[in-house]
Design a protein around this motif. Structure first.
Motif, short mmCIF file in Angstrom:
data_model
loop_
_atom_site.label_atom_id
_atom_site.label_comp_id
_atom_site.label_asym_id
_atom_site.label_seq_id
_atom_site.Cartn_x
_atom_site.Cartn_y
_atom_site.Cartn_z
N ARG A 177 47.41 -25.19 -21.74
CA ARG A 177 47.46 -23.77 -22.08
C ARG A 177 48.90 -23.30 -22.15
NH1 ARG A 177 43.11 -20.19 -19.16
NH2 ARG A 177 44.07 -18.81 -20.64
N GLN A 178 49.13 -22.25 -22.89
CA GLN A 178 50.47 -21.69 -23.04
C GLN A 178 51.07 -21.34 -21.68
OE1 GLN A 178 50.69 -18.21 -25.52
NE2 GLN A 178 52.88 -17.98 -25.23
N SER A 179 50.27 -20.76 -20.80
CA SER A 179 50.79 -20.38 -19.49
C SER A 179 51.18 -21.60 -18.66
CB SER A 179 49.75 -19.53 -18.73
OG SER A 179 48.54 -20.23 -18.59
N THR A 223 58.79 -12.42 -15.66
CA THR A 223 57.98 -11.28 -16.10
C THR A 223 58.45 -10.00 -15.40
OG1 THR A 223 56.27 -11.75 -14.44
CG2 THR A 223 55.96 -12.69 -16.64
N HIS A 235 59.30 -15.43 -22.95
CA HIS A 235 57.93 -15.33 -23.46
C HIS A 235 57.87 -14.86 -24.92
CE1 HIS A 235 56.41 -15.72 -19.29
NE2 HIS A 235 57.49 -15.03 -18.99
N SER A 257 46.21 -7.58 -24.24
CA SER A 257 46.23 -9.04 -24.17
C SER A 257 47.57 -9.56 -23.65
CB SER A 257 45.89 -9.68 -25.52
OG SER A 257 46.85 -9.37 -26.48
N GLN A 258 48.67 -8.91 -23.99
CA GLN A 258 49.96 -9.32 -23.44
C GLN A 258 50.01 -9.07 -21.94
OE1 GLN A 258 52.29 -6.89 -26.17
NE2 GLN A 258 53.25 -8.74 -27.00
N GLU A 309 47.44 -9.05 -19.92
CA GLU A 309 46.57 -10.06 -19.33
C GLU A 309 47.28 -11.40 -19.21
OE1 GLU A 309 43.46 -9.82 -17.97
OE2 GLU A 309 43.74 -7.67 -18.19
N TYR A 310 48.01 -11.77 -20.24
CA TYR A 310 48.79 -13.01 -20.24
C TYR A 310 49.80 -13.00 -19.09
CZ TYR A 310 52.77 -15.93 -21.65
OH TYR A 310 53.81 -16.81 -21.67
N GLU A 323 48.05 -13.35 -15.80
CA GLU A 323 47.59 -14.75 -15.66
C GLU A 323 48.72 -15.64 -15.15
OE1 GLU A 323 46.27 -18.53 -18.45
OE2 GLU A 323 46.14 -16.52 -19.30
N ILE A 324 49.89 -15.50 -15.71
CA ILE A 324 51.03 -16.32 -15.30
C ILE A 324 51.42 -16.01 -13.85
CG2 ILE A 324 53.51 -16.65 -15.66
CD1 ILE A 324 52.90 -16.53 -18.66
#
Length: 122
Positions: A2-4, A78, A88, A99-100, A102-103, A106-107
């Motif tokens: 995954r990207q994260s 972040t 990022h 969505s950003q 949330e991303y 998530e990280i």
């Protein structure tokens, strides 16, 4: 991958980013409050301090101590819009989408879980 996950691997190679770790006090706070509360704090901090298009004190809005999410933000780049852009590729000057946000959460949560060595136990 995954990207994260890919990003976390890249961050581990940064001397500055990899220098951040949760203290015993931060870890105890995480265990005491639980994953849901820490994630809610992360969502609130991102929504209030990082998501707006224009941030008056950008680069200085995230303290370097006093909450596990703040530590995680510095470790995961972040913490401000400048770091989000560099690491990022999130453009500054535009309000973050849901969505950003949330991303980012998530990280942050993946980094905290890794620090706790407890992906499934908290």
């Amino acid at each position: 991958m995954r990207q994260s996950d890919y990003l976390l691997k890249r961050l581990e190679k940064s001397r500055f980013r990899s220098s951040f770790h949760l203290s015993q006090k931060d870890k105890a706070y995480c265990y005491d409050k639980g994953r849901a509360t820490i994630e809610r704090h992360a969502r609130d901090f991102i929504a209030q301090r990082i998501a707006p298009a224009i941030i008056k004190n950008d680069g200085k809005q995230t303290p370097m101590k006093n909450h596990p999410v703040f530590i995680a933000q510095h470790a995961t780049a972040t913490c401000c819009r400048q770091c989000l852009h560099k690491w990022h590729h999130i453009v500054p000057g535009v309000e973050l989408s849901v969505s950003q946000q949330e991303y980012i959460v998530e990280i942050i949560m993946k980094w905290i879980e890794k620090e706790l060595n407890a992906q499934d136990s908290w």
